[in-house]
Write an enzyme that holds these catalytic residues in place. Sequence first.
Site, PDB file in Angstrom:
ATOM      1  N   ARG A 148       0.862  -1.184   0.000  1.00  0.00           N
ATOM      2  CA  ARG A 148       0.000   0.000   0.000  1.00  0.00           C
ATOM      3  C   ARG A 148       0.899   1.234   0.000  1.00  0.00           C
ATOM      4  O   ARG A 148       2.036   1.202   0.477  1.00  0.00           O
ATOM      5  CB  ARG A 148      -0.893   0.022   1.235  1.00  0.00           C
ATOM      6  CG  ARG A 148      -1.853  -1.157   1.350  1.00  0.00           C
ATOM      7  CD  ARG A 148      -2.682  -1.028   2.620  1.00  0.00           C
ATOM      8  NE  ARG A 148      -3.651  -2.115   2.768  1.00  0.00           N
ATOM      9  CZ  ARG A 148      -3.432  -3.224   3.462  1.00  0.00           C
ATOM     10  NH1 ARG A 148      -2.274  -3.406   4.081  1.00  0.00           N
ATOM     11  NH2 ARG A 148      -4.369  -4.156   3.545  1.00  0.00           N
ATOM     12  N   LYS A 172      -2.356  -2.293   7.959  1.00  0.00           N
ATOM     13  CA  LYS A 172      -3.575  -1.873   8.634  1.00  0.00           C
ATOM     14  C   LYS A 172      -3.720  -2.571   9.976  1.00  0.00           C
ATOM     15  O   LYS A 172      -3.331  -3.721  10.138  1.00  0.00           O
ATOM     16  CB  LYS A 172      -4.786  -2.194   7.755  1.00  0.00           C
ATOM     17  CG  LYS A 172      -4.956  -1.249   6.569  1.00  0.00           C
ATOM     18  CD  LYS A 172      -6.257  -1.524   5.849  1.00  0.00           C
ATOM     19  CE  LYS A 172      -6.496  -0.524   4.725  1.00  0.00           C
ATOM     20  NZ  LYS A 172      -7.779  -0.780   4.033  1.00  0.00           N
ATOM     21  N   HIS A 237      -2.228   2.591  -5.926  1.00  0.00           N
ATOM     22  CA  HIS A 237      -3.165   1.492  -5.688  1.00  0.00           C
ATOM     23  C   HIS A 237      -3.407   0.687  -6.963  1.00  0.00           C
ATOM     24  O   HIS A 237      -3.637  -0.521  -6.910  1.00  0.00           O
ATOM     25  CB  HIS A 237      -4.491   2.026  -5.151  1.00  0.00           C
ATOM     26  CG  HIS A 237      -5.164   1.090  -4.195  1.00  0.00           C
ATOM     27  ND1 HIS A 237      -4.569   0.670  -3.016  1.00  0.00           N
ATOM     28  CD2 HIS A 237      -6.364   0.458  -4.240  1.00  0.00           C
ATOM     29  CE1 HIS A 237      -5.379  -0.161  -2.390  1.00  0.00           C
ATOM     30  NE2 HIS A 237      -6.475  -0.316  -3.117  1.00  0.00           N
ATOM     31  N   ARG A 240      -0.692  -1.764  -7.101  1.00  0.00           N
ATOM     32  CA  ARG A 240      -0.954  -2.851  -6.147  1.00  0.00           C
ATOM     33  C   ARG A 240      -1.961  -3.837  -6.752  1.00  0.00           C
ATOM     34  O   ARG A 240      -1.810  -5.050  -6.620  1.00  0.00           O
ATOM     35  CB  ARG A 240      -1.478  -2.258  -4.837  1.00  0.00           C
ATOM     36  CG  ARG A 240      -1.916  -3.279  -3.778  1.00  0.00           C
ATOM     37  CD  ARG A 240      -2.221  -2.520  -2.487  1.00  0.00           C
ATOM     38  NE  ARG A 240      -3.090  -3.242  -1.582  1.00  0.00           N
ATOM     39  CZ  ARG A 240      -2.677  -4.093  -0.647  1.00  0.00           C
ATOM     40  NH1 ARG A 240      -1.386  -4.358  -0.521  1.00  0.00           N
ATOM     41  NH2 ARG A 240      -3.538  -4.675   0.167  1.00  0.00           N
ATOM     42  N   HIS A 263      -4.507  -8.787   3.672  1.00  0.00           N
ATOM     43  CA  HIS A 263      -5.963  -8.740   3.820  1.00  0.00           C
ATOM     44  C   HIS A 263      -6.393  -9.585   5.012  1.00  0.00           C
ATOM     45  O   HIS A 263      -6.008 -10.748   5.121  1.00  0.00           O
ATOM     46  CB  HIS A 263      -6.653  -9.273   2.560  1.00  0.00           C
ATOM     47  CG  HIS A 263      -6.535  -8.369   1.380  1.00  0.00           C
ATOM     48  ND1 HIS A 263      -6.711  -8.795   0.074  1.00  0.00           N
ATOM     49  CD2 HIS A 263      -6.275  -7.033   1.305  1.00  0.00           C
ATOM     50  CE1 HIS A 263      -6.555  -7.767  -0.741  1.00  0.00           C
ATOM     51  NE2 HIS A 263      -6.288  -6.699  -0.023  1.00  0.00           N
ATOM     52  N   TYR A 272      -9.754 -10.126  -6.959  1.00  0.00           N
ATOM     53  CA  TYR A 272      -8.735 -10.206  -8.003  1.00  0.00           C
ATOM     54  C   TYR A 272      -8.893 -11.439  -8.897  1.00  0.00           C
ATOM     55  O   TYR A 272      -8.068 -11.683  -9.760  1.00  0.00           O
ATOM     56  CB  TYR A 272      -7.340 -10.214  -7.369  1.00  0.00           C
ATOM     57  CG  TYR A 272      -7.023  -8.917  -6.678  1.00  0.00           C
ATOM     58  CD1 TYR A 272      -6.760  -7.764  -7.405  1.00  0.00           C
ATOM     59  CD2 TYR A 272      -7.019  -8.823  -5.288  1.00  0.00           C
ATOM     60  CE1 TYR A 272      -6.502  -6.569  -6.777  1.00  0.00           C
ATOM     61  CE2 TYR A 272      -6.757  -7.623  -4.654  1.00  0.00           C
ATOM     62  CZ  TYR A 272      -6.493  -6.498  -5.402  1.00  0.00           C
ATOM     63  OH  TYR A 272      -6.244  -5.306  -4.784  1.00  0.00           O
TER      64      TYR A 272
END
Length: 309
Positions: A148, A172, A237, A240, A263, A272
């Site tokens: 990210r 995150k 992004h 990514r 994730h 994806y």
Amino acid sequence: MSDGALIDRFLEMMAAERGASRNTLAAYRRDLDQAAEWITGGLADADVAALRKLMADYQSLAASSAARKLSALRQFFAFLLDEGERADNPALDIARPATQRPLPRILTHEDVERLFAQAVEEAAGEVPPAAAVRMLLLLELLYGSGLRASELVSLPRRAMAGGREFLIVRGKGDKERLVPLSGRARDVLDRWTPLLADGSPWLFPSGKAHISRVRLFQMLRGLAGRAGIDPAAISPHVLRHAFATHLLEGGADLRALQLMLGHADIATTEIYTHVDSRRLVELVNKRHPLAHMDAGRTAPDVDVATPSA
């Protein structure tokens, strides 16, 4: 107990027990404070009718924003139910706004090659500009490791794991993960490290801190323009997304991709899997067992035993 005090308790629980990030907590606080302000008689005592009226007021919002606000309400009332502050969760009777998650924008392999060709050319020579070497390394890590933008710009020097085959990334929720570092990226890193200012704790320093996400965005779009690619089609992004999509096209495992992308839920990674029909047909034609069988060959004779009476 007041709505404000209950909201504080709820957020404390979310932080302590579920490890919610600061951004998540801030979003929940905004949504719940707004609901408490709009609902007559207080949020904690609201019934289904009051919540339906509240959600009707959110109709002008994007479906995703309204869905987020409803999620905050559901979790808040679930907390009150667990704490014995209520006997029900009225938010469960509210229908979730229909949302359609957009597919990510995709770069073609040709676009990626043009982007890298431009970055490599600008960083070539015996004494290349430091900014060009930095841009090449940023590009290698965006597309080669799927970071990210916020993770990339804030990489500390000590992010390199032993042997430098991995990066230690803090993503995150303040969670750390290991991300593979390609051989190409290691080579560019060897060129970049001697150019770093002594004493800086950042891999990509700028002034007293590190480069910003906005600056990364600007640098990347500038590179795209010089490479003859529409700058509006490029962002950190998007690269990514390209990392993830192209890995899956190459046969990567979805679980491994989930770990590399950081994730929490594999459902996020599954976006994806949007491969085109041509590739699916090609996959069946090449990988299915029938593809390796002679179409004109007859099936072997099989002895069938007669069942006994």
